[in-house]
Write an enzyme that holds these catalytic residues in place. Sequence first.
Site, PDB file in Angstrom:
ATOM      1  N   ARG A  42      26.661  -7.130  84.290  1.00 38.86           N
ATOM      2  CA  ARG A  42      27.782  -6.878  83.375  1.00 38.86           C
ATOM      3  C   ARG A  42      27.313  -6.139  82.117  1.00 38.86           C
ATOM      4  O   ARG A  42      28.007  -5.268  81.608  1.00 38.86           O
ATOM      5  CB  ARG A  42      28.481  -8.200  83.021  1.00 38.86           C
ATOM      6  CG  ARG A  42      29.805  -7.991  82.305  1.00 38.86           C
ATOM      7  CD  ARG A  42      30.598  -9.272  82.182  1.00 38.86           C
ATOM      8  NE  ARG A  42      29.921 -10.250  81.344  1.00 38.86           N
ATOM      9  CZ  ARG A  42      30.380 -11.481  81.111  1.00 38.86           C
ATOM     10  NH1 ARG A  42      31.504 -11.892  81.654  1.00 38.86           N
ATOM     11  NH2 ARG A  42      29.710 -12.318  80.344  1.00 38.86           N
TER      12      ARG A  42
ATOM     13  N   LYS B 149      31.793  -5.855  76.893  1.00 41.04           N
ATOM     14  CA  LYS B 149      31.393  -6.851  75.889  1.00 41.04           C
ATOM     15  C   LYS B 149      30.692  -6.096  74.774  1.00 41.04           C
ATOM     16  O   LYS B 149      29.460  -6.009  74.728  1.00 41.04           O
ATOM     17  CB  LYS B 149      30.495  -7.916  76.522  1.00 41.04           C
ATOM     18  CG  LYS B 149      31.326  -9.014  77.198  1.00 41.04           C
ATOM     19  CD  LYS B 149      30.488 -10.177  77.656  1.00 41.04           C
ATOM     20  CE  LYS B 149      30.057 -11.073  76.527  1.00 41.04           C
ATOM     21  NZ  LYS B 149      31.045 -12.054  76.104  1.00 41.04           N
TER      22      LYS B 149
ATOM     23  N   GLU C 172      43.524 -14.508  77.423  1.00 44.42           N
ATOM     24  CA  GLU C 172      42.349 -15.375  77.398  1.00 44.42           C
ATOM     25  C   GLU C 172      42.235 -15.985  76.015  1.00 44.42           C
ATOM     26  O   GLU C 172      43.120 -15.790  75.183  1.00 44.42           O
ATOM     27  CB  GLU C 172      41.088 -14.579  77.750  1.00 44.42           C
ATOM     28  CG  GLU C 172      40.822 -13.402  76.824  1.00 44.42           C
ATOM     29  CD  GLU C 172      39.584 -12.591  77.210  1.00 44.42           C
ATOM     30  OE1 GLU C 172      38.846 -12.998  78.108  1.00 44.42           O
ATOM     31  OE2 GLU C 172      39.367 -11.551  76.575  1.00 44.42           O
TER      32      GLU C 172
HETATM   33  N1  PXG Z   1      36.427 -13.948  77.243  1.00 47.04           N
HETATM   34  C1  PXG Z   1      35.771 -13.397  76.206  1.00 47.04           C
HETATM   35  C2  PXG Z   1      36.496 -12.516  75.273  1.00 47.04           C
HETATM   36  C3  PXG Z   1      34.403 -13.639  76.043  1.00 47.04           C
HETATM   37  O1  PXG Z   1      33.743 -13.075  75.043  1.00 47.04           O
HETATM   38  C4  PXG Z   1      34.474 -15.080  77.989  1.00 47.04           C
HETATM   39  C5  PXG Z   1      35.813 -14.769  78.114  1.00 47.04           C
HETATM   40  C6  PXG Z   1      33.822 -15.966  79.007  1.00 47.04           C
HETATM   41  O2  PXG Z   1      32.941 -15.207  79.821  1.00 47.04           O
HETATM   42  P1  PXG Z   1      31.644 -15.844  80.481  1.00 47.04           P
HETATM   43  O3  PXG Z   1      31.074 -14.731  81.281  1.00 47.04           O
HETATM   44  O4  PXG Z   1      30.748 -16.275  79.367  1.00 47.04           O
HETATM   45  O5  PXG Z   1      32.092 -16.970  81.314  1.00 47.04           O
HETATM   46  C7  PXG Z   1      33.741 -14.493  76.947  1.00 47.04           C
HETATM   47  C8  PXG Z   1      32.289 -14.784  76.754  1.00 47.04           C
HETATM   48  C9  PXG Z   1      30.356 -17.062  71.361  1.00 47.04           C
HETATM   49  C10 PXG Z   1      30.228 -16.450  72.702  1.00 47.04           C
HETATM   50  O6  PXG Z   1      29.383 -16.958  70.578  1.00 47.04           O
HETATM   51  C11 PXG Z   1      31.301 -16.186  73.500  1.00 47.04           C
HETATM   52  C12 PXG Z   1      31.100 -15.582  74.738  1.00 47.04           C
HETATM   53  C13 PXG Z   1      29.883 -15.272  75.165  1.00 47.04           C
HETATM   54  C14 PXG Z   1      28.833 -15.549  74.361  1.00 47.04           C
HETATM   55  C15 PXG Z   1      28.996 -16.137  73.116  1.00 47.04           C
HETATM   56  O7  PXG Z   1      31.387 -17.654  71.049  1.00 47.04           O
HETATM   57  N2  PXG Z   1      32.166 -15.306  75.456  1.00 47.04           N
END
Ligand code: PXG
Length: 289
Positions: free
Chosen positions: A50, A150, A183
């Site tokens: 990703r 991301k 989300e």
């Molecule tokens: N939606 C968004 C906008 C994200 O940034 C997720 C869903 C969940 O994705 P994963 O692949 O992690 O299951 C994310 C990921 C933080 C933090 O510091 C948040 C994420 C990743 C790393 C850190 O709050 N979100």
Amino acid sequence: MKIYINGKFYEKENAKISVFDHGLLYGDGVFEGIRSYDRRVFKLKEHIDRLFESAQSIMLKIPLTKEQMIKAVVGTLKANKLADAYIRLVVTRGEGDLGLDPRKCYKGATIIIIADKIALYPQKLYQDGLSIVTVPTVRNLPEALNPQIKSLNYLNNILAKIEAGNAGCDEAIMLDSLGYVAECTGDNIFVAKGGHLYTPPQCMGTLRGITRDSILEIARKNKIAAHEHVITRHEVYISDECFLTGTAAEVIPVVKVDGRVIGRGKPGVLTFTLMKKFKELTAKDGVKY
Ligand code: PXG
């Protein structure tokens, strides 16, 4: 703590990058948040894939191969002697001048890897569930800045987080520009109704979360019907159960949305089952180090 910057390790106080780095000046870069459990990096390949997709989309050349990047992550974990860690992998456009033109970042990308501990929510909330709220800031339009990227520009999500805080909640539901549930600020959302699971599809405003995909995979293996389908706020309000998924949050129940009590106001059986199965998966899956 040892932090990896462009192939070298630095102590926390010496881990510094230039004020001319376009990651700082413009949020020009990409990132991943990854977890390790008991010396196993969970879904490392998926996170690296990703990261490279995010970079490909914004035409950011990562100066390492995927294999070298995996070695860098594992090396950073080993250097920090962390068995259970949260890994932040950041690739910025690198040092440039005070114009936004990325062609002037002639030195190439800066790669930063930080491994540390993380607890996003207090443990009590994993038993009691979160109270969340829909916020006014909608998720970025895919035709403007696609939520699949991301990127280091997380202001869209940060604004939603601020609005959740203003409403006295820890987390926000963000809608897409059509008004469907997209989300949360750093998590995907699921609802359960009549024994079926529903989560928004990855189009529009929803990041295809790796934890989300793990839950879908667990559901399929356990013969729980799971659907990627558009969801309205109404469908969240009338759901039997609701929970959020993300690398940082893992799987966390939701018991109140916009003042509406979800189900019986307590995390449901399906949510607890999936939390348990997810824990089992993280305990056996992953790249060993
Ligand atoms: N939606 C968004 C906008 C994200 O940034 C997720 C869903 C969940 O994705 P994963 O692949 O992690 O299951 C994310 C990921 C933080 C933090 O510091 C948040 C994420 C990743 C790393 C850190 O709050 N979100």
